[in-house]
Design a protein around this motif. Structure first.
Motif, PDB file in Angstrom:
ATOM      1  N   LYS A 274       0.874  -1.283  -0.001  1.00 11.07           N
ATOM      2  CA  LYS A 274      -0.141   0.088  -0.057  1.00 11.07           C
ATOM      3  C   LYS A 274       0.952   1.331  -0.066  1.00 11.07           C
ATOM      4  O   LYS A 274       1.706   1.357   0.640  1.00 11.07           O
ATOM      5  CB  LYS A 274      -0.891   0.162   1.066  1.00 11.07           C
ATOM      6  CG  LYS A 274      -1.881   1.117   1.508  1.00 11.07           C
ATOM      7  CD  LYS A 274      -2.586   0.902   2.550  1.00 11.07           C
ATOM      8  CE  LYS A 274      -3.587   2.371   2.850  1.00 11.07           C
ATOM      9  NZ  LYS A 274      -4.352   2.070   3.729  1.00 11.07           N
ATOM     10  N   HIS A 275       0.594   2.367  -0.794  1.00 11.01           N
ATOM     11  CA  HIS A 275       1.161   3.341  -0.910  1.00 11.01           C
ATOM     12  C   HIS A 275       0.856   4.236   0.510  1.00 11.01           C
ATOM     13  O   HIS A 275      -0.323   4.534   0.617  1.00 11.01           O
ATOM     14  CB  HIS A 275       0.910   4.190  -2.144  1.00 11.01           C
ATOM     15  CG  HIS A 275       1.390   3.470  -3.311  1.00 11.01           C
ATOM     16  ND1 HIS A 275       2.648   3.303  -3.640  1.00 11.01           N
ATOM     17  CD2 HIS A 275       0.552   3.144  -4.444  1.00 11.01           C
ATOM     18  CE1 HIS A 275       2.764   2.742  -4.897  1.00 11.01           C
ATOM     19  NE2 HIS A 275       1.461   2.501  -5.157  1.00 11.01           N
ATOM     20  N   ARG A 276       2.172   4.833   0.847  1.00  9.94           N
ATOM     21  CA  ARG A 276       1.648   5.610   2.108  1.00  9.94           C
ATOM     22  C   ARG A 276       1.122   7.064   1.878  1.00  9.94           C
ATOM     23  O   ARG A 276       0.462   7.627   2.726  1.00  9.94           O
ATOM     24  CB  ARG A 276       3.264   5.708   2.995  1.00  9.94           C
ATOM     25  CG  ARG A 276       2.803   6.029   4.607  1.00  9.94           C
ATOM     26  CD  ARG A 276       4.181   6.356   5.256  1.00  9.94           C
ATOM     27  NE  ARG A 276       5.038   7.557   4.513  1.00  9.94           N
ATOM     28  CZ  ARG A 276       4.673   8.671   4.702  1.00  9.94           C
ATOM     29  NH1 ARG A 276       3.982   9.101   5.800  1.00  9.94           N
ATOM     30  NH2 ARG A 276       5.409   9.783   4.149  1.00  9.94           N
ATOM     31  N   ASP A 277       1.984   7.931   0.901  1.00 11.04           N
ATOM     32  CA  ASP A 277       1.243   9.121   0.521  1.00 11.04           C
ATOM     33  C   ASP A 277       1.779   9.239  -0.724  1.00 11.04           C
ATOM     34  O   ASP A 277       2.315   8.337  -1.454  1.00 11.04           O
ATOM     35  CB  ASP A 277       1.799   9.866   1.566  1.00 11.04           C
ATOM     36  CG  ASP A 277       3.459  10.079   1.670  1.00 11.04           C
ATOM     37  OD1 ASP A 277       3.929   9.627   0.716  1.00 11.04           O
ATOM     38  OD2 ASP A 277       3.709  10.549   2.646  1.00 11.04           O
ATOM     39  N   ILE A 278       1.240  10.590  -1.173  1.00 12.92           N
ATOM     40  CA  ILE A 278       1.732  10.968  -2.395  1.00 12.92           C
ATOM     41  C   ILE A 278       2.626  12.468  -2.119  1.00 12.92           C
ATOM     42  O   ILE A 278       1.973  13.168  -1.434  1.00 12.92           O
ATOM     43  CB  ILE A 278       0.585  11.389  -3.252  1.00 12.92           C
ATOM     44  CG1 ILE A 278      -0.219  10.181  -3.820  1.00 12.92           C
ATOM     45  CG2 ILE A 278       0.945  12.137  -4.529  1.00 12.92           C
ATOM     46  CD1 ILE A 278      -1.454  10.256  -4.400  1.00 12.92           C
ATOM     47  N   ASP A 279       3.469  12.590  -2.674  1.00  7.81           N
ATOM     48  CA  ASP A 279       4.507  13.748  -2.742  1.00  7.81           C
ATOM     49  C   ASP A 279       4.341  14.623  -3.690  1.00  7.81           C
ATOM     50  O   ASP A 279       4.559  14.277  -4.812  1.00  7.81           O
ATOM     51  CB  ASP A 279       6.051  13.446  -2.203  1.00  7.81           C
ATOM     52  CG  ASP A 279       6.091  12.708  -0.955  1.00  7.81           C
ATOM     53  OD1 ASP A 279       5.838  13.273   0.237  1.00  7.81           O
ATOM     54  OD2 ASP A 279       6.724  11.659  -0.969  1.00  7.81           O
ATOM     55  N   ILE A 280       3.849  15.672  -3.493  1.00  9.29           N
ATOM     56  CA  ILE A 280       3.660  16.768  -4.496  1.00  9.29           C
ATOM     57  C   ILE A 280       4.541  18.158  -4.291  1.00  9.29           C
ATOM     58  O   ILE A 280       4.415  18.685  -3.207  1.00  9.29           O
ATOM     59  CB  ILE A 280       2.146  17.168  -4.619  1.00  9.29           C
ATOM     60  CG1 ILE A 280       1.492  16.049  -5.176  1.00  9.29           C
ATOM     61  CG2 ILE A 280       1.949  18.403  -5.625  1.00  9.29           C
ATOM     62  CD1 ILE A 280      -0.051  16.516  -5.307  1.00  9.29           C
ATOM     63  N   VAL A 281       5.237  18.458  -5.260  1.00 14.45           N
ATOM     64  CA  VAL A 281       5.995  19.628  -5.010  1.00 14.45           C
ATOM     65  C   VAL A 281       5.694  20.478  -6.037  1.00 14.45           C
ATOM     66  O   VAL A 281       5.514  20.486  -7.184  1.00 14.45           O
ATOM     67  CB  VAL A 281       7.671  19.319  -5.355  1.00 14.45           C
ATOM     68  CG1 VAL A 281       8.512  20.597  -5.254  1.00 14.45           C
ATOM     69  CG2 VAL A 281       8.389  18.342  -4.307  1.00 14.45           C
TER      70      VAL A 281
ATOM     71  N   ILE B 198      -3.530  10.515   1.834  1.00 13.55           N
ATOM     72  CA  ILE B 198      -2.487  11.313   2.405  1.00 13.55           C
ATOM     73  C   ILE B 198      -1.611  12.342   1.186  1.00 13.55           C
ATOM     74  O   ILE B 198      -0.675  11.354   0.496  1.00 13.55           O
ATOM     75  CB  ILE B 198      -1.556  10.716   3.368  1.00 13.55           C
ATOM     76  CG1 ILE B 198      -2.607  10.082   4.353  1.00 13.55           C
ATOM     77  CG2 ILE B 198      -0.673  11.842   4.110  1.00 13.55           C
ATOM     78  CD1 ILE B 198      -3.392  11.101   5.462  1.00 13.55           C
ATOM     79  N   ILE B 199      -1.366  13.497   1.326  1.00 15.56           N
ATOM     80  CA  ILE B 199      -0.858  14.262   0.413  1.00 15.56           C
ATOM     81  C   ILE B 199       0.342  14.834   1.121  1.00 15.56           C
ATOM     82  O   ILE B 199      -0.267  15.604   1.957  1.00 15.56           O
ATOM     83  CB  ILE B 199      -1.456  14.977  -0.308  1.00 15.56           C
ATOM     84  CG1 ILE B 199      -2.375  14.072  -1.594  1.00 15.56           C
ATOM     85  CG2 ILE B 199      -0.597  15.782  -1.384  1.00 15.56           C
ATOM     86  CD1 ILE B 199      -3.400  14.646  -2.194  1.00 15.56           C
ATOM     87  N   ASP B 200       1.698  14.875   0.975  1.00 14.75           N
ATOM     88  CA  ASP B 200       2.501  15.961   1.391  1.00 14.75           C
ATOM     89  C   ASP B 200       2.908  16.923   0.147  1.00 14.75           C
ATOM     90  O   ASP B 200       3.377  16.431  -0.729  1.00 14.75           O
ATOM     91  CB  ASP B 200       3.705  15.117   1.965  1.00 14.75           C
ATOM     92  CG  ASP B 200       3.882  14.280   3.215  1.00 14.75           C
ATOM     93  OD1 ASP B 200       2.853  14.815   3.742  1.00 14.75           O
ATOM     94  OD2 ASP B 200       4.501  13.491   3.311  1.00 14.75           O
ATOM     95  N   LEU B 201       2.531  18.049   0.783  1.00 12.34           N
ATOM     96  CA  LEU B 201       2.591  19.233  -0.083  1.00 12.34           C
ATOM     97  C   LEU B 201       3.606  20.161   0.014  1.00 12.34           C
ATOM     98  O   LEU B 201       3.942  20.593   1.233  1.00 12.34           O
ATOM     99  CB  LEU B 201       1.176  20.092  -0.447  1.00 12.34           C
ATOM    100  CG  LEU B 201       1.194  20.966  -1.464  1.00 12.34           C
ATOM    101  CD1 LEU B 201       1.349  20.660  -2.986  1.00 12.34           C
ATOM    102  CD2 LEU B 201      -0.114  21.721  -1.158  1.00 12.34           C
ATOM    103  N   TRP B 202       4.696  20.392  -0.779  1.00 11.44           N
ATOM    104  CA  TRP B 202       5.764  21.312  -0.653  1.00 11.44           C
ATOM    105  C   TRP B 202       5.878  22.523  -1.751  1.00 11.44           C
ATOM    106  O   TRP B 202       5.898  22.010  -2.864  1.00 11.44           O
ATOM    107  CB  TRP B 202       7.033  20.361  -0.539  1.00 11.44           C
ATOM    108  CG  TRP B 202       7.334  19.258   0.355  1.00 11.44           C
ATOM    109  CD1 TRP B 202       6.661  18.152   0.059  1.00 11.44           C
ATOM    110  CD2 TRP B 202       7.782  19.274   1.744  1.00 11.44           C
ATOM    111  NE1 TRP B 202       6.711  17.046   1.164  1.00 11.44           N
ATOM    112  CE2 TRP B 202       7.439  18.021   2.214  1.00 11.44           C
ATOM    113  CE3 TRP B 202       8.516  19.967   2.447  1.00 11.44           C
ATOM    114  CZ2 TRP B 202       8.168  17.673   3.211  1.00 11.44           C
ATOM    115  CZ3 TRP B 202       8.929  19.681   3.442  1.00 11.44           C
ATOM    116  CH2 TRP B 202       8.867  18.485   3.943  1.00 11.44           C
ATOM    117  N   ALA B 203       6.418  23.685  -1.186  1.00 15.02           N
ATOM    118  CA  ALA B 203       7.121  24.734  -2.245  1.00 15.02           C
ATOM    119  C   ALA B 203       8.239  24.103  -2.527  1.00 15.02           C
ATOM    120  O   ALA B 203       9.128  23.892  -1.316  1.00 15.02           O
ATOM    121  CB  ALA B 203       6.998  25.892  -1.506  1.00 15.02           C
ATOM    122  N   ILE B 204       8.816  24.146  -3.631  1.00 12.38           N
ATOM    123  CA  ILE B 204      10.238  23.585  -3.939  1.00 12.38           C
ATOM    124  C   ILE B 204      11.088  24.366  -3.205  1.00 12.38           C
ATOM    125  O   ILE B 204      12.256  23.704  -2.591  1.00 12.38           O
ATOM    126  CB  ILE B 204      10.294  23.639  -5.508  1.00 12.38           C
ATOM    127  CG1 ILE B 204      11.601  22.817  -5.633  1.00 12.38           C
ATOM    128  CG2 ILE B 204      10.665  25.009  -6.015  1.00 12.38           C
ATOM    129  CD1 ILE B 204      11.819  22.439  -7.160  1.00 12.38           C
TER     130      ILE B 204
END
Length: 204
Positions: A6-13, A46-52
């Motif tokens: 199972k994928h834990r989360d999605i990382d979006i930059v 779960i999405i982890d969102l980051w400004a680059i």
């Protein structure tokens, strides 16, 4: 590696945190994490969102006037994750080390400087359990860092996975196996092993 995993989360930059981004984060009750990003739960995903510019490695490396998205795969700790997908360009960007991982089945360190070495060790064990080989560089990293961070394994798993997946006893066995695999390596002094073993059983 395993379709049943199972994928834990999605990382979006993203380029920058615009006013629209902030409104979206608030809409989904996003919580700021310790490293400047946001954790958002959208329908159980779960999405982890980051400004680059806020990603830990980019801030650490202090790049200016570079194409940061092309650099981003180089900031991955593992060669196995040195790949990103551009939603804008609809294409993958990756490092040759990622392809080597696919071809050779060897997990290696790409960018060693990391704020959570205890999590890197736990993740390496996940790969190890899936019959992925470890590079000598990674094995030496585990041996060097394990005694200093082993007391944090439970906490980092609770924060990262929401539960303790691997017990300290299981991770100690992993450490001993890795150490046994390269105990004859001339680059790792015997005295260092002895000192680390003393630390391991006194602080864990």
């Amino acid at each position: 590696l395993n379709k049943k995993t199972k994928h834990r989360d999605i990382d979006i930059v993203i380029d920058t945190l615009s006013s629209e981004s902030i409104l979206l984060i608030k809409k989904y009750d996003g919580k700021k994490n310790n490293f400047g990003g946001y954790k958002i739960n959208i329908d159980g995903i779960i999405i982890d969102l980051w400004a680059i510019e806020d990603t830990w490695a980019i801030k650490k490396m202090n790049y200016i006037n570079f194409d940061l998205f092309s650099i981003l795969p180089s900031t991955s700790f593992f060669n196995s994750t040195a790949i990103i997908y551009s939603l804008r360009e609809q294409q993958l960007t990756f490092k040759n080390k990622f392809l080597q991982f696919i071809d050779d089945n060897i997990l290696d360190i790409l960018f060693e400087d990391n704020p959570l070495p205890e999590l890197c060790i736990v993740k390496s064990y996940q790969y190890y359990c899936q019959k992925i080989n470890l590079s000598d560089k990674l094995k030496k990293y585990i041996i060097r860092m394990f005694p200093h961070v082993c007391h944090r394994f439970d906490n980092v798993q609770k924060r990262h996975y929401g539960e303790i997946i691997y017990t300290i006893e299981e991770l100690k066995c992993y450490y001993e196996k890795i150490k046994a695999e390269i105990v004859n390596d001339k680059n790792i002094p015997t005295m260092k092993f002895q000192a680390e073993q003393f630390l391991l059983f006194n602080y864990c």
